[in-house]
Scaffold this active site. Structure first.
Site, PDB file in Angstrom:
ATOM      1  N   ASN A 157      13.487  -9.658  16.323  1.00  9.74           N
ATOM      2  CA  ASN A 157      14.739 -10.423  16.235  1.00  9.74           C
ATOM      3  C   ASN A 157      15.151 -10.390  17.892  1.00  9.74           C
ATOM      4  O   ASN A 157      15.794 -11.241  18.466  1.00  9.74           O
ATOM      5  CB  ASN A 157      15.824  -9.909  15.358  1.00  9.74           C
ATOM      6  N   LYS A 180       4.155  -0.941  20.369  1.00 14.56           N
ATOM      7  CA  LYS A 180       3.716  -1.882  19.414  1.00 14.56           C
ATOM      8  C   LYS A 180       4.640  -3.099  19.019  1.00 14.56           C
ATOM      9  O   LYS A 180       5.642  -2.754  18.627  1.00 14.56           O
ATOM     10  CB  LYS A 180       3.430  -1.314  17.964  1.00 14.56           C
ATOM     11  N   CYS A 289      20.978  -6.645  13.370  1.00 16.21           N
ATOM     12  CA  CYS A 289      21.285  -5.645  12.488  1.00 16.21           C
ATOM     13  C   CYS A 289      23.048  -5.368  12.612  1.00 16.21           C
ATOM     14  O   CYS A 289      23.420  -4.503  11.977  1.00 16.21           O
ATOM     15  CB  CYS A 289      20.708  -4.309  12.626  1.00 16.21           C
ATOM     16  N   GLU A 386      21.332  -6.047   3.130  1.00 20.68           N
ATOM     17  CA  GLU A 386      21.684  -6.813   4.344  1.00 20.68           C
ATOM     18  C   GLU A 386      21.015  -8.388   4.253  1.00 20.68           C
ATOM     19  O   GLU A 386      19.954  -8.688   3.903  1.00 20.68           O
ATOM     20  CB  GLU A 386      20.826  -6.096   5.388  1.00 20.68           C
TER      21      GLU A 386
HETATM   22  C1  SIN Z   1      22.273  -5.977  20.243  1.00 20.01           C
HETATM   23  O1  SIN Z   1      23.543  -6.296  19.873  1.00 20.01           O
HETATM   24  O2  SIN Z   1      22.063  -5.865  21.411  1.00 20.01           O
HETATM   25  C2  SIN Z   1      21.328  -5.944  19.460  1.00 20.01           C
HETATM   26  C3  SIN Z   1      21.385  -6.251  18.216  1.00 20.01           C
HETATM   27  C4  SIN Z   1      20.236  -5.605  17.010  1.00 20.01           C
HETATM   28  O3  SIN Z   1      19.734  -4.574  17.074  1.00 20.01           O
HETATM   29  O4  SIN Z   1      20.044  -6.480  16.050  1.00 20.01           O
END
Ligand code: SIN
Length: 485
Positions: A157, A180, A289, A386
């Site tokens: 992501n 990786k 996340c 989630e």
């Molecule tokens: C972030 O907000 O910089 C990363 C978000 C994530 O780890 O999904």
């Protein structure tokens, strides 16, 4: 070079300064989720290539650890400049393999550069301590030194910035690294290899291996030369990796799953809350996340929030991330679409009301309509699980105590957000929420200067901030005697 001429589509492993195919010659196709077409291939490597990459990193560590902080910082500044000079090409690759809008990809690449610059600066501040000694004739010194070979496993992501958070502190502290990258988005990871070479970082300091997650992960966790594992991904895989590393007692940093609550109190600035809600839910089409998983809105403003939020959600432009004005790209693959559909079906069955969206987008493939579900209830699956997609369930609550309990009722503890204009409440709620990241009247809070990381089953360790380098360092106590004092 790849068909479209983007030099960052590098289709090989980087081991000890050499770009190599898998030993078997096997490859894996990399698919553009916006078109479902093959972008290119990557080596399907396994245990043997990983072991060689680890050996290369261990050999390079012997000299890299002896460089001065200033030397490392200078190379990292060069790396930072190269990232920015190539921002457009890197963002194009990121959008092609991941699907997010070009604007978000450019932002991610800029954030990668910012992490490298931050850690170039931190390299020169890895202070130890001189501690008052309990003995008249001895002195106590506490020093910090690099842990050694680091292994990094990163997700699809944020394929660029998640590596910046790991390569940055590794290089700064004098560690070497074996990476990786995610199989779905490997080119943004492999691009780091090219950029590090161009920045003059010596062969073997940064190694990148693509292929089988279980074989590469198995070797990384088993191999005693690896002294630290840093992982960003699901809680399920994080737990497995922690178990596997136990045999060689490695340091671990884990950035795992989340179940972020977003609370809107009756006294909130509603327009601000709606803008924050869009940012906190629909960034990367809901696939982060720290994305809101559960909206909690106080009863008096519940209907007005739903109305305004829905209006804003309906404005979101869904399309190919490479096209101008796109805000929501496709989901990463059809499995993600099916998962989102399961959550929606479950909510509808249990009394949830689809206010907007709710189905696959007319564009086809893995495009999905941004969705708002009113009348969300605790028994619905997304209360605990989630979503990782563009679905916003909205629950109603009555009191402050009630919502703190609801928000904390999860094994996760990564990000949370709340909106209020009452200063006393801001402190009470902030102190009551068991989360590593708290946005008060803000829906987008990640930045290099602040420590990013969760509590509970959302993970261990921090990335970013001055804290982010600590896990890459061992602390050594030195007792100096025989000084003739
Ligand atoms: C972030 O907000 O910089 C990363 C978000 C994530 O780890 O999904």
């Amino acid at each position: 070079m790849a068909e479209n001429g983007n030099r960052f589509i590098k289709q090989a492993n980087l081991i000890d300064g050499q770009w190599l195919a898998a030993d078997s010659g096997a490859t894996i196709d990399v698919i553009n989720p916006a078109s479902n077409k093959i972008i290119g291939t990557i080596p399907k490597s396994g245990k043997a290539e990983t072991a060689r990459a680890i050996d290369a990193a261990a050999a390079a560590f012997k000299s890299w650890r002896k460089t001065t902080a200033n030397e490392r910082a200078q190379k990292m500044r060069k790396l930072h400049d190269l990232i920015l000079a190539n921002q457009d090409a890197l963002a194009e690759v990121l959008t092609m393999e991941q699907g997010k809008s070009l604007a978000e990809s450019k932002g991610e690449v800029a954030s990668s550069a910012a992490y490298i610059l931050w850690y170039a600066e931190e390299a020169r501040r890895m202070y130890g301590d001189i501690v008052p000694s309990p003995w008249a004739d001895r002195r106590i010194m506490v020093t910090k030194e690099p842990v050694g070979v680091v292994a990094a496993i990163t997700p699809w992501n944020f394929p660029s910035s998640m590596l910046a958070r790991k390569i940055g502190p590794a290089l700064a502290s004098g560690c070497t690294i074996v990476v990786k990258p995610a199989t779905q988005t490997p080119y943004s990871g492999l691009a780091w290899g090219l950029l590090c070479e161009e920045a003059g970082i010596p062969a073997g300091v940064v190694n990148i291996v693509t292929g089988s997650a279980s074989e590469i992960g198995g070797e990384i966790t088993r191999n005693a030369l690896v002294r630290k594992l840093t992982f960003t991904g699901s809680t399920e895989i994080g737990k497995l990796l922690m178990k596997q590393t136990a045999g060689t007692v490695k340091k671990v940093s884990m950035e795992l799953g989340g179940n972020a609550p977003f609370i809107v109190f009756d006294d909130a600035d509603l327009d601000r809350a709606v803008a924050g809600a869009i940012a906190a839910k629909f960034r990367n089409s809901g696939q982060t996340c720290v994305c809101t998983n559960r909206f909690f809105v106080q009863s008096k403003i519940y209907n007005r929030f739903i109305e305004k939020f829905t209006e804003a959600v309906e404005q979101l432009k869904v399309g190919n991330g490479l096209e101008d004005g796109t805000q929501q790209g496709p989901l990463i693959d059809m499995k993600a679409v099916e998962k989102v559909e399961e959550f929606i079906a479950d909510a509808e069955k249990k009394g949830g009301r689809i206010v907007t969206g709710g189905k696959r987008h007319a564009l086809g493939g893995s495009y999905f309509e941004p969705t708002v579900i009113a009348d969300a209830k605790p028994r619905m699956r997304f209360t605990k699980e989630e979503i990782f997609g563009p679905v916003a369930p909205v629950y109603k609550f009555r009191s402050e105590d009630e919502v703190i309990e609801l928000a904390n009722n999860t094994e996760y503890g990564l990000a949370c957000y709340f909106y209020t204009q009452d200063l006393g409440r801001a402190f009470r709620v902030m102190e009551g929420l068991k989360y590593g990241l708290v946005g008060v009247n803000e829906g987008l809070i990640s930045t290099v200067e602040a420590p990013f990381g969760g509590m509970k089953e959302s993970g261990l360790g921090k990335e970013g901030g001055h804290q982010g380098i600590e896990d890459y360092l061992d602390t050594k106590y030195v007792c100096l005697g025989g000084l003739g004092l």
